[in-house]
Design an enzyme around this catalytic site. Sequence first.
Site, PDB file in Angstrom:
ATOM      1  N   GLY A  42     -24.237 -30.520   9.747  1.00 17.64           N
ATOM      2  CA  GLY A  42     -24.789 -29.756  10.105  1.00 17.64           C
ATOM      3  C   GLY A  42     -23.515 -30.413  11.623  1.00 17.64           C
ATOM      4  N   GLY A 199      -5.306 -26.263  14.469  1.00 21.74           N
ATOM      5  CA  GLY A 199      -4.867 -27.063  12.859  1.00 21.74           C
ATOM      6  C   GLY A 199      -3.099 -27.413  12.803  1.00 21.74           C
ATOM      7  N   ASP A 230     -15.622 -31.249  13.448  1.00 22.83           N
ATOM      8  CA  ASP A 230     -16.272 -32.188  14.801  1.00 22.83           C
ATOM      9  C   ASP A 230     -16.115 -33.262  15.444  1.00 22.83           C
ATOM     10  OD1 ASP A 230     -18.519 -29.316  14.299  1.00 22.83           O
ATOM     11  OD2 ASP A 230     -18.945 -30.619  11.780  1.00 22.83           O
TER      12      ASP A 230
END
Length: 279
Positions: A42, A199, A230
């Site tokens: 999550g 990236g 994250d």
Amino acid sequence: MQSPLPLTVVGSINVDLTARAERLPQAGETVGGGRLVREAGGKGANQAAAAARLGAAVRMIGAVGPDADGAWMRAELDAAGVDTSGLQAGSEPTGVALIVVDREGENQIAVCEGANGEVSLDGVEFAEGEAVLAQLEISMDLVVELAARARGYLAVNAAPARELPDAVLRRADLIIVNETEYALIPALRTAARVAVTYGGDGAKLFEGGVEVAAAPAVKTTVENTVGAGDAFCAALTIGLASGASAAEALSVACAVGAAAVADPRSQPLLDPYDAYLAR
């Protein structure tokens, strides 16, 4: 950091069901030979766990279901050093993300929100010296409410990509996206401060559409890219909210993201923030 940054993460908590396969399937295709991994995930929980491991004093506002997965997700956050006293018990099952990761670490993700759709700010107070980090795996109404109520530094990871209401665009001190999300949200071209990840090409920070800082990617072995963004968000929020320069904060965030890519977990083990200053 001289002292732990107080940080509240408002966001999603999921069980990640990850199939590791040789390659990603195309539309209508079945790819065999995969290996299934079940772990904590999550975007909200990933960012909270990363921030706590980096040394911030983190509390998590989110919701889990009345099931064994909910108890497991709470235990995983506790183990990472996150204050889970603000977790709410939803009536729906704990959220689930279905993920396929190929041998290069690239992924495809489908999220079933479950209890994440029941997150509420009722009874939640925010201090002036407290940073807040949110993502878009919770309702946009909740993000708008958060923008009105957060009193300190507010960072929003606009992922998955959705148009942001003016109230959020005007209030956010920092918006974080990847290059695909940046292309899908035109309003970000004029937002006050936007960080964009590229990236293997690193990251850039824009203020009012003008580039003010850039940092190269740190070379590493790619194991899994699921938690890298994250971890980047957590590190960048900690750095900028703590007063670090744009260049330093962006450089540290790229180093943290690289460390996350080299870890197969969605919630990677990380060193304290200062350990990445020289990388």
